[in-house]
Enzyme design. Structure first.
Site, PDB file in Angstrom:
ATOM      1  N   ARG A 116       0.828  -1.190   0.000  1.00  0.00           N
ATOM      2  CA  ARG A 116       0.000   0.000   0.000  1.00  0.00           C
ATOM      3  C   ARG A 116       0.870   1.251   0.000  1.00  0.00           C
ATOM      4  O   ARG A 116       0.967   1.932  -0.994  1.00  0.00           O
ATOM      5  CB  ARG A 116      -0.971   0.012   1.195  1.00  0.00           C
ATOM      6  N   LYS A 169      -5.531   5.443   7.587  1.00  0.00           N
ATOM      7  CA  LYS A 169      -6.024   6.150   6.413  1.00  0.00           C
ATOM      8  C   LYS A 169      -7.255   6.938   6.804  1.00  0.00           C
ATOM      9  O   LYS A 169      -7.891   6.670   7.824  1.00  0.00           O
ATOM     10  CB  LYS A 169      -6.352   5.167   5.282  1.00  0.00           C
ATOM     11  N   SER A 194     -12.720  -3.122  -1.770  1.00  0.00           N
ATOM     12  CA  SER A 194     -13.163  -2.667  -0.455  1.00  0.00           C
ATOM     13  C   SER A 194     -14.664  -2.437  -0.447  1.00  0.00           C
ATOM     14  O   SER A 194     -15.238  -1.967  -1.431  1.00  0.00           O
ATOM     15  CB  SER A 194     -12.457  -1.363  -0.079  1.00  0.00           C
TER      16      SER A 194
END
Length: 213
Positions: free
Chosen positions: A42, A140, A111
């Site tokens: 990521r 995040k 997601s």
């Protein structure tokens, strides 16, 4: 490419060097020693060229361990480093487009925070769902309605879909069992491993918590 299916991923590491006092390759190396099932590159806020170079290193480590490597957001980067797949969010490329870019043999995850989002992702061809943030997250920025959705939402999404669900967001060895008990195939973590002083031990602890369910 590694063809381990997502329904066997009980422990899934999402990398983010900014939460750790170790380099990402070192965290991944130790997590692999601890038995991690999948790794996602990521690294939010990192330049594409740096993610590419890091991805090449992680590809070598994960290939040697026969563990799948997934790339967050970037289908082009997934292809460039010969990763096993890509994971997209609700504001990223649509699942069918990601599938077209990475090809039929790679994994596409998506997601979702609600049952309707999850059903749409499954209908679009996603191979697995990343569902969260289960217990809230600091790694995040997420909307309040998607932060701290709880194991109950995991259960609702698992019941509404037939593809594997991986819970993410604020998950530790102390609460991972509840996520799996609710219907998730496994859990994805950032800080529980990356921020640990012992990433290998943290991975083993996470696995033990899940396997005890």
């Amino acid at each position: 490419m590694t063809q381990t299916p997502p329904d066997t991923w009980t422990t899934y590491l999402v990398t983010q060097e900014s939460v750790s006092d170790r380099s990402t390759p070192e965290v991944v190396r130790r997590a692999l020693s601890g038995g991690i099932d999948a790794v996602q590159l990521r690294e939010k806020g990192t330049a594409a060229v740096d993610r590419y170079e890091l991805g090449r290193q992680l590809r070598e480590l994960t290939r040697e361990a026969d563990v799948p490597l997934i790339v967050n957001d970037r289908a082009d980067l997934a292809r460039a480093i010969d990763a096993d797949g890509v994971h997209v969010g609700q504001s990223d490329l649509p699942v069918p487009v990601a599938r077209e870019l990475v090809g039929p043999d790679r994994i596409v995850g998506c997601s979702a925070s609600t049952a309707p989002e999850a059903r749409r992702a499954e209908e679009a061809g996603a191979d697995y769902l990343g569902v969260g943030a289960v217990y809230g997250t600091d790694s995040k920025d997420v909307a309040d309605r998607k932060d701290g959705i709880g194991p109950e939402r995991i259960a609702a999404i698992a019941e509404a879909t037939s593809i594997p669900v991986v819970g993410i967001g604020g998950i530790t060895a102390d609460n991972a069992g509840s996520v799996v008990e609710a219907g998730a195939a496994g859990v994805a973590v950032v800080g529980a491993i990356a921020a640990s002083s012992d990433p290998e031990g943290a991975t083993r602890g996470l696995r033990a918590a899940i396997e005890s369910e």
